[in-house]
Design a protein around this motif. Structure first.
Motif, PDB file in Angstrom:
ATOM      1  N   VAL A  29       0.846  -1.199   0.000  1.00  0.00           N
ATOM      2  CA  VAL A  29       0.000   0.000   0.000  1.00  0.00           C
ATOM      3  C   VAL A  29       0.877   1.243   0.000  1.00  0.00           C
ATOM      4  O   VAL A  29       1.831   1.341   0.781  1.00  0.00           O
ATOM      5  N   ASP A  30       0.559   2.188  -0.878  1.00  0.00           N
ATOM      6  CA  ASP A  30       1.222   3.481  -0.880  1.00  0.00           C
ATOM      7  C   ASP A  30       0.645   4.311   0.268  1.00  0.00           C
ATOM      8  O   ASP A  30      -0.467   4.828   0.178  1.00  0.00           O
ATOM      9  N   ALA A  31       1.404   4.428   1.359  1.00  0.00           N
ATOM     10  CA  ALA A  31       0.904   5.090   2.566  1.00  0.00           C
ATOM     11  C   ALA A  31       0.488   6.531   2.313  1.00  0.00           C
ATOM     12  O   ALA A  31      -0.510   7.012   2.862  1.00  0.00           O
ATOM     13  N   TYR A  32       1.243   7.233   1.489  1.00  0.00           N
ATOM     14  CA  TYR A  32       0.966   8.655   1.295  1.00  0.00           C
ATOM     15  C   TYR A  32      -0.331   8.890   0.530  1.00  0.00           C
ATOM     16  O   TYR A  32      -0.929   9.968   0.642  1.00  0.00           O
ATOM     17  N   VAL A  33      -0.786   7.912  -0.239  1.00  0.00           N
ATOM     18  CA  VAL A  33      -2.097   8.034  -0.887  1.00  0.00           C
ATOM     19  C   VAL A  33      -3.179   8.126   0.180  1.00  0.00           C
ATOM     20  O   VAL A  33      -4.050   9.008   0.134  1.00  0.00           O
ATOM     21  N   TRP A  34      -3.126   7.230   1.173  1.00  0.00           N
ATOM     22  CA  TRP A  34      -4.115   7.256   2.255  1.00  0.00           C
ATOM     23  C   TRP A  34      -3.962   8.519   3.098  1.00  0.00           C
ATOM     24  O   TRP A  34      -4.957   9.124   3.512  1.00  0.00           O
ATOM     25  N   LEU A  35      -2.728   8.923   3.372  1.00  0.00           N
ATOM     26  CA  LEU A  35      -2.520  10.113   4.190  1.00  0.00           C
ATOM     27  C   LEU A  35      -3.018  11.368   3.479  1.00  0.00           C
ATOM     28  O   LEU A  35      -3.649  12.231   4.098  1.00  0.00           O
ATOM     29  N   HIS A  36      -2.757  11.472   2.176  1.00  0.00           N
ATOM     30  CA  HIS A  36      -3.237  12.637   1.426  1.00  0.00           C
ATOM     31  C   HIS A  36      -4.767  12.688   1.436  1.00  0.00           C
ATOM     32  O   HIS A  36      -5.362  13.761   1.583  1.00  0.00           O
ATOM     33  N   LYS A  37      -5.404  11.536   1.280  1.00  0.00           N
ATOM     34  CA  LYS A  37      -6.872  11.516   1.312  1.00  0.00           C
ATOM     35  C   LYS A  37      -7.382  11.802   2.717  1.00  0.00           C
ATOM     36  O   LYS A  37      -8.421  12.446   2.901  1.00  0.00           O
ATOM     37  N   VAL A  56      -4.740   9.810  10.488  1.00  0.00           N
ATOM     38  CA  VAL A  56      -4.314   8.479  10.935  1.00  0.00           C
ATOM     39  C   VAL A  56      -5.524   7.554  11.023  1.00  0.00           C
ATOM     40  O   VAL A  56      -5.472   6.394  10.598  1.00  0.00           O
ATOM     41  N   ASP A  57      -6.619   8.063  11.560  1.00  0.00           N
ATOM     42  CA  ASP A  57      -7.840   7.264  11.664  1.00  0.00           C
ATOM     43  C   ASP A  57      -8.304   6.797  10.287  1.00  0.00           C
ATOM     44  O   ASP A  57      -8.746   5.651  10.119  1.00  0.00           O
ATOM     45  N   TYR A  58      -8.205   7.683   9.299  1.00  0.00           N
ATOM     46  CA  TYR A  58      -8.604   7.346   7.927  1.00  0.00           C
ATOM     47  C   TYR A  58      -7.783   6.163   7.416  1.00  0.00           C
ATOM     48  O   TYR A  58      -8.331   5.194   6.870  1.00  0.00           O
ATOM     49  N   ALA A  59      -6.470   6.239   7.580  1.00  0.00           N
ATOM     50  CA  ALA A  59      -5.597   5.174   7.084  1.00  0.00           C
ATOM     51  C   ALA A  59      -5.822   3.867   7.835  1.00  0.00           C
ATOM     52  O   ALA A  59      -5.888   2.788   7.225  1.00  0.00           O
ATOM     53  N   MET A  60      -5.963   3.939   9.153  1.00  0.00           N
ATOM     54  CA  MET A  60      -6.127   2.716   9.948  1.00  0.00           C
ATOM     55  C   MET A  60      -7.465   2.033   9.657  1.00  0.00           C
ATOM     56  O   MET A  60      -7.574   0.810   9.739  1.00  0.00           O
ATOM     57  N   HIS A  61      -8.478   2.816   9.324  1.00  0.00           N
ATOM     58  CA  HIS A  61      -9.760   2.219   8.941  1.00  0.00           C
ATOM     59  C   HIS A  61      -9.571   1.334   7.714  1.00  0.00           C
ATOM     60  O   HIS A  61     -10.152   0.236   7.618  1.00  0.00           O
TER      61      HIS A  61
END
Length: 320
Positions: A29-37, A56-61
């Motif tokens: 998974v490209d972490a920064y994609v989730w972080l940017h969103k 962080v909550d968004y990515a962990m979900h």
């Protein structure tokens, strides 16, 4: 971010698949994609310096969503700045600074809705924000790695070494890096992804009904990568007037990037920047030989073994 127009041009081979179809697999998974969103939900807080954990909550979900369906995430973070992208990053920073100033001015005028639109455009994911996500991943024993430079090359390396079976991202560059299975558009409601398999490239053909369509029939990875670079990428702007469709047509006619550049230069209708061929070769080397971290050997290596002529400029360009 990515190659303009590439994903729409590959629409014919995109397949919607449910996450359950990947049960038992490890997906990078490209972490920064989730972080940017994730920052969309808290752009104003971040812009004005108010503490927030929403990104962080968004990515962990999404980590938990993958695990719910038996998919093990392997999260990859960007590392240090790549010399090849200095121009691109400088332009992006300029736009972010402009939007931040505009957003603060709108807040002062009480126009909070318009200000938020500006804040969304100005927020950059920082190493500190990435570290907050890393701290959340550790207690749940989620595999992660920080790339020495760009996450894209690191993601490609993990797939190439068989450590993951697919890449989850929103960046079409992963296809240019040679990844075989790339997943886009994670839908957390329908629990689906859009899957593009490299084995289907040969069935992509242009049609008279679609003026933006391209033809990949009979092509190898070198020709596909050349088309992408010539159309404009993060490592090299395109020759003015050459987009994806034109690059595809030129490559089909002239077969190699060197022949395309020579033909366009001789024709004289387009302004080919001085030294463009040299810059093209450096961009090509970034896609092929960028430095990554080998988690099995515990050392830096090139994405692919270096072949052909190699010099100090190339060595620095792909990451020291």
């Amino acid at each position: 971010m990515g190659i303009a127009g590439l994903l729409p041009a590959l629409r014919s081979i995109q397949k919607t698949r449910h996450l359950s179809e990947f049960k038992g697999q490890t997906i990078a998974v490209d972490a920064y994609v989730w972080l940017h969103k994730g920052v969309y939900a808290c752009a104003t807080e971040l812009a004005i310096g108010k503490p927030t954990h929403k990104y962080v909550d968004y990515a962990m979900h999404r980590v938990r969503l993958l695990r719910h369906y038996g998919v093990e995430p392997y999260v990859v973070f960007d590392g240090g700045p790549l010399p090849a992208k200095r121009g691109t990053e400088s332009e992006r920073k300029k736009r972010r600074d402009e939007n931040l100033a505009r957003g603060k001015a709108l807040v002062a005028q009480g126009r909070h809705s318009q200000a938020r639109d500006c804040f969304i455009k100005c927020i950059d994911v920082t190493p500190e924000m990435a570290y907050q996500l890393i701290k959340a991943l550790r207690p749940e024993n989620v595999q992660y790695i920080v790339a020495p430079y760009e996450a894209d090359a690191q993601l490609a390396y993990l797939e190439r070494k068989g450590l993951v079976s697919a890449i989850l991202t929103e960046d079409s560059d992963l296809l240019v890096f040679g990844c075989k299975n790339v997943l886009f558009k994670l839908d957390h409601v329908a629990n689906t992804v859009c899957h593009i398999s490299r084995t289907d490239f040969g069935s992509v053909t242009s049609t008279a009904m679609d003026s933006s369509s391209i033809n990949l029939h009979g092509w190898n990875d070198t020709q596909f990568r050349a088309m992408a670079i010539l159309s404009g990428c993060d490592y090299l702007p395109s020759i003015p007037g050459i987009g994806l469709k034109t690059a595809n047509n030129l490559m089909r006619k002239w077969k190699t990037a060197e022949a395309v550049i020579r033909a366009v230069t001789l024709e004289g209708k387009k302004n080919v920047p001085n030294g463009y061929l040299q810059q093209y070769n450096l961009a090509d080397r970034c896609f092929r030989f960028q430095r990554v971290y080998d988690p099995l050997e515990g050392k830096l290596v090139h994405l692919h073994d270096v072949a052909g002529e190699w010099d100090e400029e190339s060595d620095i360009y792909v990451g020291e």
